[in-house]
Design a protein around this motif. Structure first.
Motif, PDB file in Angstrom:
ATOM      1  N   LEU A   1      -7.665  24.477   5.083  1.00 17.09           N
ATOM      2  CA  LEU A   1      -8.506  23.326   4.736  1.00 17.09           C
ATOM      3  C   LEU A   1      -9.861  23.362   5.431  1.00 17.09           C
ATOM      4  O   LEU A   1     -10.660  22.431   5.278  1.00 17.09           O
ATOM      5  N   GLY A   2     -10.110  24.416   6.201  1.00 19.25           N
ATOM      6  CA  GLY A   2     -11.411  24.564   6.838  1.00 19.25           C
ATOM      7  C   GLY A   2     -11.489  24.070   8.262  1.00 19.25           C
ATOM      8  O   GLY A   2     -12.584  23.961   8.834  1.00 19.25           O
ATOM      9  N   TYR A   3     -10.345  23.785   8.876  1.00 20.02           N
ATOM     10  CA  TYR A   3     -10.309  23.326  10.261  1.00 20.02           C
ATOM     11  C   TYR A   3      -9.710  24.439  11.131  1.00 20.02           C
ATOM     12  O   TYR A   3      -9.345  25.499  10.631  1.00 20.02           O
ATOM     13  N   SER A   4      -9.578  24.191  12.415  1.00 16.40           N
ATOM     14  CA  SER A   4      -8.963  25.188  13.291  1.00 16.40           C
ATOM     15  C   SER A   4      -7.456  24.958  13.340  1.00 16.40           C
ATOM     16  O   SER A   4      -6.964  23.896  12.935  1.00 16.40           O
ATOM     17  N   ASN A   5      -6.741  25.954  13.877  1.00  9.52           N
ATOM     18  CA  ASN A   5      -5.286  25.806  13.963  1.00  9.52           C
ATOM     19  C   ASN A   5      -4.867  24.879  15.097  1.00  9.52           C
ATOM     20  O   ASN A   5      -3.677  24.656  15.311  1.00  9.52           O
ATOM     21  N   LYS A   6      -5.841  24.321  15.821  1.00 12.40           N
ATOM     22  CA  LYS A   6      -5.539  23.363  16.890  1.00 12.40           C
ATOM     23  C   LYS A   6      -5.807  21.914  16.472  1.00 12.40           C
ATOM     24  O   LYS A   6      -5.476  20.985  17.207  1.00 12.40           O
ATOM     25  N   ASP A   7      -6.375  21.734  15.298  1.00 17.98           N
ATOM     26  CA  ASP A   7      -6.742  20.387  14.860  1.00 17.98           C
ATOM     27  C   ASP A   7      -5.529  19.572  14.429  1.00 17.98           C
ATOM     28  O   ASP A   7      -4.540  20.107  13.915  1.00 17.98           O
ATOM     29  N   ILE A   8      -5.626  18.259  14.651  1.00 17.14           N
ATOM     30  CA  ILE A   8      -4.616  17.306  14.209  1.00 17.14           C
ATOM     31  C   ILE A   8      -5.220  16.512  13.051  1.00 17.14           C
ATOM     32  O   ILE A   8      -6.156  15.729  13.242  1.00 17.14           O
ATOM     33  N   LEU A   9      -4.709  16.751  11.849  1.00 15.78           N
ATOM     34  CA  LEU A   9      -5.197  16.076  10.651  1.00 15.78           C
ATOM     35  C   LEU A   9      -4.141  15.087  10.181  1.00 15.78           C
ATOM     36  O   LEU A   9      -2.956  15.428  10.088  1.00 15.78           O
ATOM     37  N   VAL A  10      -4.575  13.872   9.888  1.00 14.26           N
ATOM     38  CA  VAL A  10      -3.638  12.821   9.485  1.00 14.26           C
ATOM     39  C   VAL A  10      -4.065  12.224   8.149  1.00 14.26           C
ATOM     40  O   VAL A  10      -5.221  11.829   7.977  1.00 14.26           O
ATOM     41  N   ILE A  11      -3.111  12.176   7.216  1.00 11.29           N
ATOM     42  CA  ILE A  11      -3.299  11.500   5.938  1.00 11.29           C
ATOM     43  C   ILE A  11      -2.526  10.188   6.001  1.00 11.29           C
ATOM     44  O   ILE A  11      -1.292  10.196   6.072  1.00 11.29           O
ATOM     45  N   VAL A  12      -3.243   9.080   6.026  1.00 10.44           N
ATOM     46  CA  VAL A  12      -2.592   7.767   5.950  1.00 10.44           C
ATOM     47  C   VAL A  12      -2.627   7.344   4.484  1.00 10.44           C
ATOM     48  O   VAL A  12      -3.700   7.113   3.921  1.00 10.44           O
ATOM     49  N   ASN A  13      -1.456   7.286   3.866  1.00 19.84           N
ATOM     50  CA  ASN A  13      -1.374   6.993   2.430  1.00 19.84           C
ATOM     51  C   ASN A  13      -0.804   5.592   2.202  1.00 19.84           C
ATOM     52  O   ASN A  13       0.267   5.244   2.714  1.00 19.84           O
ATOM     53  N   ILE A  14      -1.514   4.787   1.411  1.00 25.62           N
ATOM     54  CA  ILE A  14      -1.100   3.418   1.115  1.00 25.62           C
ATOM     55  C   ILE A  14      -0.310   3.396  -0.197  1.00 25.62           C
ATOM     56  O   ILE A  14      -0.841   3.721  -1.252  1.00 25.62           O
ATOM     57  N   ASP A  15       0.931   2.985  -0.122  1.00 27.40           N
ATOM     58  CA  ASP A  15       1.786   2.902  -1.313  1.00 27.40           C
ATOM     59  C   ASP A  15       1.554   1.590  -2.083  1.00 27.40           C
ATOM     60  O   ASP A  15       1.035   0.616  -1.536  1.00 27.40           O
ATOM     61  N   ASP A  16       1.983   1.603  -3.346  1.00 30.17           N
ATOM     62  CA  ASP A  16       2.123   0.395  -4.186  1.00 30.17           C
ATOM     63  C   ASP A  16       0.814  -0.231  -4.650  1.00 30.17           C
ATOM     64  O   ASP A  16       0.796  -1.401  -5.056  1.00 30.17           O
ATOM     65  N   ILE A  17      -0.290   0.509  -4.622  1.00 29.87           N
ATOM     66  CA  ILE A  17      -1.543  -0.059  -5.113  1.00 29.87           C
ATOM     67  C   ILE A  17      -1.392  -0.380  -6.601  1.00 29.87           C
ATOM     68  O   ILE A  17      -0.903   0.434  -7.379  1.00 29.87           O
ATOM     69  N   GLY A  18      -1.809  -1.581  -6.978  1.00 29.92           N
ATOM     70  CA  GLY A  18      -1.667  -2.041  -8.351  1.00 29.92           C
ATOM     71  C   GLY A  18      -0.510  -3.000  -8.545  1.00 29.92           C
ATOM     72  O   GLY A  18      -0.397  -3.636  -9.591  1.00 29.92           O
ATOM     73  N   LEU A  19       0.361  -3.121  -7.547  1.00 35.88           N
ATOM     74  CA  LEU A  19       1.520  -4.009  -7.656  1.00 35.88           C
ATOM     75  C   LEU A  19       1.097  -5.456  -7.880  1.00 35.88           C
ATOM     76  O   LEU A  19       1.661  -6.173  -8.708  1.00 35.88           O
ATOM     77  N   HIS A  20       0.087  -5.897  -7.116  1.00 33.64           N
ATOM     78  CA  HIS A  20      -0.369  -7.287  -7.153  1.00 33.64           C
ATOM     79  C   HIS A  20      -1.798  -7.299  -6.636  1.00 33.64           C
ATOM     80  O   HIS A  20      -2.198  -6.423  -5.863  1.00 33.64           O
ATOM     81  N   LYS A  21      -2.569  -8.276  -7.021  1.00 34.31           N
ATOM     82  CA  LYS A  21      -3.975  -8.321  -6.605  1.00 34.31           C
ATOM     83  C   LYS A  21      -4.122  -8.354  -5.086  1.00 34.31           C
ATOM     84  O   LYS A  21      -5.080  -7.774  -4.530  1.00 34.31           O
ATOM     85  N   ASP A  22      -3.189  -8.998  -4.389  1.00 43.44           N
ATOM     86  CA  ASP A  22      -3.287  -9.071  -2.928  1.00 43.44           C
ATOM     87  C   ASP A  22      -2.952  -7.733  -2.272  1.00 43.44           C
ATOM     88  O   ASP A  22      -3.374  -7.465  -1.148  1.00 43.44           O
ATOM     89  N   VAL A  23      -2.184  -6.903  -2.955  1.00 41.90           N
ATOM     90  CA  VAL A  23      -1.932  -5.535  -2.494  1.00 41.90           C
ATOM     91  C   VAL A  23      -3.150  -4.662  -2.771  1.00 41.90           C
ATOM     92  O   VAL A  23      -3.640  -3.937  -1.889  1.00 41.90           O
TER      93      VAL A  23
END
Length: 308
Positions: free
Chosen positions: A19-41
């Motif tokens: 992905l273009g980083y070093s092998n020492k990097d800590i990469l985090v994907i924070v993924n939000i579930d359920d988008i579209g369930l309700h307007k407040d979500v």
């Protein structure tokens, strides 16, 4: 560069380097579930995405608030959204997480005798037929593509992955559309391990995070922000170099949402919003040298590996 060379290069190097980083990097994907369930979500999710630690989310294509989610996505094209395959109506009812994209007559095994999508994983696993699952899952992808948007990943709502046909369909769609998939546990699947273990999938160009973390159900009765923030902060401190996926559920806890999902669920969603829009969390991540990314770089890498 040939596809075979690309695949060898990918397999023998850490994902961070691919992905273009070093092998020492800590990469985090924070993924939000359920988008579209309700307007407040949806509204809370996009506000959290704009804050910047969470950079990706999963959209429920058959859900009530899908059109608003698409509108906000088009207004913020830098945000990654994947497809949260929705094949059940959940305990909240079909009004919020259904009906299917395809007509009921086209996917009859996804519905009960009352004409409602199955409300439990167990009923879905018992009754859903492969052809109906496959057709509906692809229809959800196509609906997003027809809106002019490219999904960044594929994952699932509830525990529909327990169906023995789910993984093989997921793998096929991931390969066909060159979109990374979220890999659930595979011990229940009627699939040859040789073909579908991580080694084989990587060799065929599939890209997925090194680890995946979800603490949604931990401390089920504890609804205090400090408790959950400490859980997430401990999680961040524990991460080593690599690419890590953290799944969260975000919403504004309104009376309307609480009436739909219940006190516990709506409270946890508000807490997740508070944690992932917190300056404290952002500061800790900076001190730990964590880099937050979305799913799009993984999708671009998989497309490259599979296209040659």
């Amino acid at each position: 560069m040939s596809p075979i060379h690309l695949l060898k290069q990918y397999y023998h190097q850490p994902l961070t380097k691919q992905l273009g980083y070093s092998n020492k990097d800590i990469l985090v994907i924070v993924n939000i579930d359920d988008i579209g369930l309700h307007k407040d979500v949806t509204e809370a999710s996009f506000k959290a995405l704009k804050f910047g630690m969470a950079k990706t989310g999963s959209i429920m294509v058959p859900a009530l608030n899908f059109e608003q989610a698409i509108k906000l996505w088009k207004e913020n094209p830098e945000i990654d959204l994947g497809i949260h395959f929705t094949l059940t109506s959940d305990k909240w009812g079909e009004k919020y997480s259904g009906p299917t994209v395809l007509p009921k007559t086209a996917v009859p095994s996804l519905y009960n005798a009352q004409g409602i999508m199955w409300t439990t994983d167990e009923a879905f696993i018992m009754h859903a037929e492969r052809k109906d699952m496959e057709n509906e899952m692809e229809a959800q992808i196509i609906k997003v593509l027809d809106a002019g948007l490219k999904p960044s990943h594929l994952d699932h709502h509830m525990s529909i992955y327990g169906h023995p046909d789910f993984l093989s369909i997921l793998v096929e769609l991931s390969h066909k559309y060159k979109i990374p998939m979220h890999l659930p546990g595979r011990r229940r699947y009627k699939l040859p391990f040789v073909k579908n273990n991580l080694f084989s999938l990587r060799r065929r160009g599939h890209v997925f995070p090194d680890t995946q973390i979800g603490i949604y159900h931990e401390g089920a009765q504890n609804l205090h922000l400090d408790f959950w923030k400490a859980k997430y902060h401990d999680c961040l401190r524990s991460l080593k170099s690599g690419v890590h996926l953290i799944k969260v559920h975000i919403a504004f806890q309104t009376k309307e949402l609480e009436d739909i999902t219940g006190l516990h669920d709506s409270s946890i969603r508000q807490i997740d919003y508070d944690v992932w829009t917190s300056d404290d969390t952002k500061k800790l991540a900076e001190e730990l040298g964590i880099t937050f990314i979305g799913y799009r770089p993984l999708q671009q890498l998989q497309e490259k590996l599979m296209s040659g």
